[in-house]
Design a protein around this motif. Structure first.
Motif: not given
Length: 202
Positions: A181-194
């Motif tokens: 999100t905005d060029g930085k790794k997003d914890r929630d997106k990482i957790i969700k895609i995994i």
């Protein structure tokens, strides 16, 4: 079971997120990129990384000496060559280190799919202006008949990763901008895609 690589980690909070989500691989980009890290930064990040997660070093036309030094220092567990490196380079590296080697190939058409002396191929989107990280998908139909293990990269995100896995059945998926999100790794997106990918593997 589809392996998961989250690429382009550059901050300790990125490491905290992957230690929580537990992908199979993470990537440190040593090539020029907004996600670039140097050896010292990568060493700090690797020390904080869960030891069961393999760290991949991503290189673009860089010196064999640099790659060997990072390998021998234990900063990386896998080598990813994402530039114009030829088989001679791969063979030289294999003689020097025992780490697995991934050779990335940027795919615009079938002619871009080549053999390699590396351990895996990684198929990414062709972009004339950069070697990777475009955030764009390519035509997965071009690789649908490949049987041996490979990694799929290029524009994978929460919305399309299931379709990609179902269509080409990769050994692993390589995700970077799709969990930012905005060029930085997003914890929630990482957790969700995994979570999405792990549910497919059940």
């Amino acid at each position: 079971m589809t392996k998961i690589k989250i690429c382009g980690l550059s901050r300790l909070e990125d490491i905290d997120a992957v230690n929580e989500a537990m992908p199979d691989y993470i990537g440190f980009v040593f090539a020029k990129s907004r996600r670039q890290v140097d050896g010292e930064k990568a060493k700090v990040l690797k020390a904080a990384l869960d030891p069961t997660i393999k760290a991949v070093g991503v290189f673009v036309n860089q010196s064999i000496k640099e790659i060997i030094e990072l390998s021998n220092a234990g900063v990386i567990d896998v080598i990813q060559l994402h530039g114009d490196e030829d088989d001679e380079t791969i063979i030289t590296l294999k003689q020097a280190v025992s780490l697995p080697i991934i050779k990335a190939m940027r795919i615009a058409d079938r002619m871009d799919i080549k053999e390699t002396s590396g351990d895996f191929r990684l198929f990414d989107t062709y972009d004339a202006n950069q070697y990777g990280g475009s955030g764009e998908c390519f035509n997965w139909g071009l690789i649908a008949d490949i049987k041996e293990d490979f990694f799929l990269a290029g524009g994978l995100n929460i919305d399309n990763v299931k379709e990609a896995i179902n269509q080409v059945n990769p050994y692993g998926v390589d995700i970077s901008s799709g969990v930012e999100t905005d060029g930085k790794k997003d914890r929630d997106k990482i957790i969700k895609i995994i979570e999405i990918i792990r549910r497919m593997n059940q």
